[in-house]
Design an enzyme around this catalytic site. Structure first.
Site: not given
Length: 235
Positions: A129, A8
């Site tokens: 998500d 990330d």
């Protein structure tokens, strides 16, 4: 089962967030290329890259993604802020193997369908998500975006063939997976499923295997040595 390391990127660095909160970051590599090369050297065959700044609408890290592409031999996928065909094509042009989409599937399904038709199911992958089964979008900043199971069925009907599910409640926490929730997603999605959000130990990965989940995206547990990816990458 595929264990896919997560890189990330926020502010040009390889970080992990807790529950998707950009203010609760741990920097693991000052240079995300170093993180990518480390996982390749350890034996990973696919990398999951997320541009957190793009997901949150505050710039992007495309220069870093281009450098990752130049450095790696293995394939990698990129998600974060990919909300139309033009952006998807730009990410692929940087060298990504496939793009990961989320918000566009919920907010503009016609555009998601256009991306699928143009790029094909091998190059564009939906990611759902959720806080449990409640979908979250826009870098997880917007909740109540729909039901994960219904969205999974919609993605199936559209023609997507790989799905990523991430439990926002547990991502970056090392609390372990909520396997009951993953099991329900597994029932709703008949194709390749990749799960993430809270993997803490090998037991979580073994639990996914028992559910017939084909892959897992793992971040903090790999970075902190709670999971030894080499066990899985060596088969």
């Amino acid at each position: 089962m595929k264990v896919i390391p997560a890189v990330d990127i926020q502010g040009g660095k390889a970080v992990r967030l807790v529950e998707g909160d950009p203010a609760r970051e741990t920097v693991y590599f000052e240079d995300p290329v170093g993180a990518a090369l480390y996982w390749e050297e350890q034996g990973a065959s696919l990398l999951h890259v997320v541009d957190l700044d793009a997901a949150l609408g505050r710039g992007d890290n495309r220069a870093q993604i281009r450098r990752i592409a130049a450095a790696l031999a293995m394939g990698f996928e990129v998600g974060g802020g990919v909300r139309n065909l033009r952006e998807a094509e730009a990410i692929l042009a940087l060298g990504a193997e496939r793009v990961v989409i989320g918000t566009v599937l919920v907010k503009d399904p016609d555009e998601a369908a256009r991306m699928l038709e143009t790029l094909g199911p091998e190059r564009v992958v939906p990611s759902l998500d959720g806080r449990g089964l409640e979908a979250a979008v826009a870098g997880w900043q917007e909740g109540q975006a729909g039901d994960v199971l219904e969205l999974a069925r919609t993605a199936d009907a559209m023609g997507f063939r790989t799905l990523i599910y991430t439990d926002v409640r547990r991502d970056g926490t090392l609390e372990g997976l909520d396997l009951e929730v993953v099991a329900r997603v597994r029932e709703a999605w008949p194709h390749e499923l990749i799960a993430g959000g809270g993997v803490a130990t090998d037991a979580d990965l073994e639990g996914l295997e028992r559910l017939g989940v084909e892959g897992a995206i793992v971040g903090k547990a790999l970075y902190e040595g709670a999971v030894d990816g080499r066990r899985w990458w060596r088969g």
